[in-house]
Scaffold this motif. Structure first.
Motif, PDB file in Angstrom:
ATOM      1  N   VAL A   1       0.869  -1.170   0.000  1.00  0.00           N
ATOM      2  CA  VAL A   1       0.000   0.000   0.000  1.00  0.00           C
ATOM      3  C   VAL A   1       0.908   1.224   0.000  1.00  0.00           C
ATOM      4  O   VAL A   1       1.808   1.334   0.840  1.00  0.00           O
ATOM      5  N   TYR A   2       0.680   2.116  -0.942  1.00  0.00           N
ATOM      6  CA  TYR A   2       1.496   3.315  -1.079  1.00  0.00           C
ATOM      7  C   TYR A   2       0.750   4.511  -0.497  1.00  0.00           C
ATOM      8  O   TYR A   2      -0.413   4.747  -0.834  1.00  0.00           O
ATOM      9  N   TYR A   3       1.451   5.243   0.368  1.00  0.00           N
ATOM     10  CA  TYR A   3       0.862   6.383   1.053  1.00  0.00           C
ATOM     11  C   TYR A   3       1.564   7.674   0.645  1.00  0.00           C
ATOM     12  O   TYR A   3       2.802   7.728   0.588  1.00  0.00           O
ATOM     13  N   CYS A   4       0.779   8.684   0.416  1.00  0.00           N
ATOM     14  CA  CYS A   4       1.294  10.019   0.143  1.00  0.00           C
ATOM     15  C   CYS A   4       1.471  10.750   1.475  1.00  0.00           C
ATOM     16  O   CYS A   4       0.651  10.605   2.392  1.00  0.00           O
ATOM     17  N   ASN A   5       2.522  11.541   1.562  1.00  0.00           N
ATOM     18  CA  ASN A   5       2.803  12.326   2.763  1.00  0.00           C
ATOM     19  C   ASN A   5       3.152  13.749   2.362  1.00  0.00           C
ATOM     20  O   ASN A   5       3.818  13.963   1.340  1.00  0.00           O
ATOM     21  N   ALA A   6       2.716  14.717   3.159  1.00  0.00           N
ATOM     22  CA  ALA A   6       3.046  16.106   2.864  1.00  0.00           C
ATOM     23  C   ALA A   6       3.244  16.886   4.162  1.00  0.00           C
ATOM     24  O   ALA A   6       2.529  16.661   5.146  1.00  0.00           O
ATOM     25  N   LEU A   7       4.227  17.761   4.131  1.00  0.00           N
ATOM     26  CA  LEU A   7       4.493  18.668   5.245  1.00  0.00           C
ATOM     27  C   LEU A   7       3.876  20.012   4.877  1.00  0.00           C
ATOM     28  O   LEU A   7       4.291  20.635   3.901  1.00  0.00           O
ATOM     29  N   ILE A   8       2.873  20.428   5.653  1.00  0.00           N
ATOM     30  CA  ILE A   8       2.050  21.559   5.250  1.00  0.00           C
ATOM     31  C   ILE A   8       1.979  22.609   6.345  1.00  0.00           C
ATOM     32  O   ILE A   8       1.773  22.288   7.523  1.00  0.00           O
ATOM     33  N   ARG A   9       2.125  23.862   5.912  1.00  0.00           N
ATOM     34  CA  ARG A   9       1.850  24.997   6.796  1.00  0.00           C
ATOM     35  C   ARG A   9       0.511  25.576   6.361  1.00  0.00           C
ATOM     36  O   ARG A   9       0.349  25.979   5.200  1.00  0.00           O
ATOM     37  N   ARG A  10      -0.444  25.603   7.266  1.00  0.00           N
ATOM     38  CA  ARG A  10      -1.803  25.987   6.881  1.00  0.00           C
ATOM     39  C   ARG A  10      -2.026  27.483   6.890  1.00  0.00           C
ATOM     40  O   ARG A  10      -2.886  28.000   6.158  1.00  0.00           O
ATOM     41  N   VAL A  11      -1.271  28.211   7.751  1.00  0.00           N
ATOM     42  CA  VAL A  11      -1.422  29.662   7.811  1.00  0.00           C
ATOM     43  C   VAL A  11      -0.036  30.279   7.880  1.00  0.00           C
ATOM     44  O   VAL A  11       0.919  29.644   8.350  1.00  0.00           O
ATOM     45  N   ALA A  12       0.084  31.518   7.427  1.00  0.00           N
ATOM     46  CA  ALA A  12       1.359  32.220   7.473  1.00  0.00           C
ATOM     47  C   ALA A  12       1.853  32.331   8.913  1.00  0.00           C
ATOM     48  O   ALA A  12       1.079  32.700   9.810  1.00  0.00           O
ATOM     49  N   GLY A  13       3.115  31.951   9.122  1.00  0.00           N
ATOM     50  CA  GLY A  13       3.690  32.013  10.455  1.00  0.00           C
ATOM     51  C   GLY A  13       3.297  30.860  11.359  1.00  0.00           C
ATOM     52  O   GLY A  13       3.777  30.775  12.500  1.00  0.00           O
ATOM     53  N   GLY A  14       2.468  29.981  10.867  1.00  0.00           N
ATOM     54  CA  GLY A  14       2.028  28.851  11.673  1.00  0.00           C
ATOM     55  C   GLY A  14       3.017  27.698  11.621  1.00  0.00           C
ATOM     56  O   GLY A  14       4.010  27.739  10.907  1.00  0.00           O
ATOM     57  N   SER A  15       2.729  26.643  12.374  1.00  0.00           N
ATOM     58  CA  SER A  15       3.591  25.474  12.415  1.00  0.00           C
ATOM     59  C   SER A  15       3.323  24.581  11.198  1.00  0.00           C
ATOM     60  O   SER A  15       2.270  24.667  10.559  1.00  0.00           O
ATOM     61  N   GLU A  16       4.295  23.719  10.919  1.00  0.00           N
ATOM     62  CA  GLU A  16       4.133  22.722   9.861  1.00  0.00           C
ATOM     63  C   GLU A  16       3.648  21.420  10.486  1.00  0.00           C
ATOM     64  O   GLU A  16       4.072  21.042  11.573  1.00  0.00           O
ATOM     65  N   TYR A  17       2.783  20.731   9.748  1.00  0.00           N
ATOM     66  CA  TYR A  17       2.276  19.458  10.220  1.00  0.00           C
ATOM     67  C   TYR A  17       2.348  18.424   9.098  1.00  0.00           C
ATOM     68  O   TYR A  17       2.237  18.758   7.921  1.00  0.00           O
ATOM     69  N   ASP A  18       2.497  17.165   9.519  1.00  0.00           N
ATOM     70  CA  ASP A  18       2.488  16.038   8.589  1.00  0.00           C
ATOM     71  C   ASP A  18       1.056  15.619   8.282  1.00  0.00           C
ATOM     72  O   ASP A  18       0.232  15.472   9.197  1.00  0.00           O
ATOM     73  N   TYR A  19       0.782  15.398   7.021  1.00  0.00           N
ATOM     74  CA  TYR A  19      -0.513  14.872   6.594  1.00  0.00           C
ATOM     75  C   TYR A  19      -0.279  13.627   5.743  1.00  0.00           C
ATOM     76  O   TYR A  19       0.723  13.536   5.019  1.00  0.00           O
ATOM     77  N   TRP A  20      -1.253  12.697   5.829  1.00  0.00           N
ATOM     78  CA  TRP A  20      -1.153  11.427   5.110  1.00  0.00           C
ATOM     79  C   TRP A  20      -2.401  11.180   4.279  1.00  0.00           C
ATOM     80  O   TRP A  20      -3.510  11.533   4.679  1.00  0.00           O
ATOM     81  N   GLY A  21      -2.193  10.542   3.133  1.00  0.00           N
ATOM     82  CA  GLY A  21      -3.315  10.071   2.354  1.00  0.00           C
ATOM     83  C   GLY A  21      -3.833   8.750   2.892  1.00  0.00           C
ATOM     84  O   GLY A  21      -3.277   8.184   3.840  1.00  0.00           O
ATOM     85  N   GLN A  22      -4.895   8.260   2.256  1.00  0.00           N
ATOM     86  CA  GLN A  22      -5.547   7.041   2.744  1.00  0.00           C
ATOM     87  C   GLN A  22      -4.852   5.773   2.240  1.00  0.00           C
ATOM     88  O   GLN A  22      -5.111   4.690   2.740  1.00  0.00           O
ATOM     89  N   GLY A  23      -3.969   5.924   1.274  1.00  0.00           N
ATOM     90  CA  GLY A  23      -3.246   4.788   0.727  1.00  0.00           C
ATOM     91  C   GLY A  23      -3.890   4.245  -0.533  1.00  0.00           C
ATOM     92  O   GLY A  23      -5.117   4.293  -0.696  1.00  0.00           O
ATOM     93  N   THR A  24      -3.045   3.732  -1.423  1.00  0.00           N
ATOM     94  CA  THR A  24      -3.518   3.100  -2.638  1.00  0.00           C
ATOM     95  C   THR A  24      -2.724   1.803  -2.850  1.00  0.00           C
ATOM     96  O   THR A  24      -1.505   1.780  -2.698  1.00  0.00           O
TER      97      THR A  24
END
Length: 121
Positions: A92-115
């Motif tokens: 199962v392959y999962y997508c991952n992204a490091l995302i900052r949602r607002v300017a000056g905010g923290s970065e968080y890890d997000y994951w897809g559901q897998g394929t």
């Protein structure tokens, strides 16, 4: 909320190719590193490839020369082109992204559901 939606998995014969896509949507200020991980039955999740927003890509030794990761920043999408697939690529392959949602905010890890990717004759 942020969502990562993968597509492109399936069943392919050894030596074949597949192209995975992962699109990020929602409240995104900045999409930084994106990557692909995989998890085979009974094994731990492992890094396949990662691509920063700028800079060089990185691959697991087992996929070097066969897989290519790329991204479209305008579309918040990351791709994984997989060639010369082997049965041991089945996972199962999962997508991952490091995302900052607002300017000056923290970065968080997000994951897809897998394929699911299955390589079999």
């Amino acid at each position: 909320q942020v969502q990562l939606v993968e597509s492109g998995g399936g069943l392919v014969q050894p030596g074949g190719s597949l192209r995975l896509s992962c699109a990020a949507s929602g409240r995104i200020f900045r999409l930084n590193a994106m990557g692909w991980y995989r998890q085979a039955p009974g094994k731990q999740r492992e890094l396949v490839a990662v691509i920063p927003r700028g800079g060089s890509t990185n691959y697991a030794d087992s996929v070097k020369g066969r897989f290519t990761i790329s991204r479209d920043n305008g579309a918040n999408t990351v791709f994984l082109q997989m060639n010369s697939l082997k049965p041991e690529d089945t996972a199962v392959y999962y997508c991952n992204a490091l995302i900052r949602r607002v300017a000056g905010g923290s970065e968080y890890d997000y994951w897809g559901q897998g394929t699911q990717v299955t390589v079999s004759s």
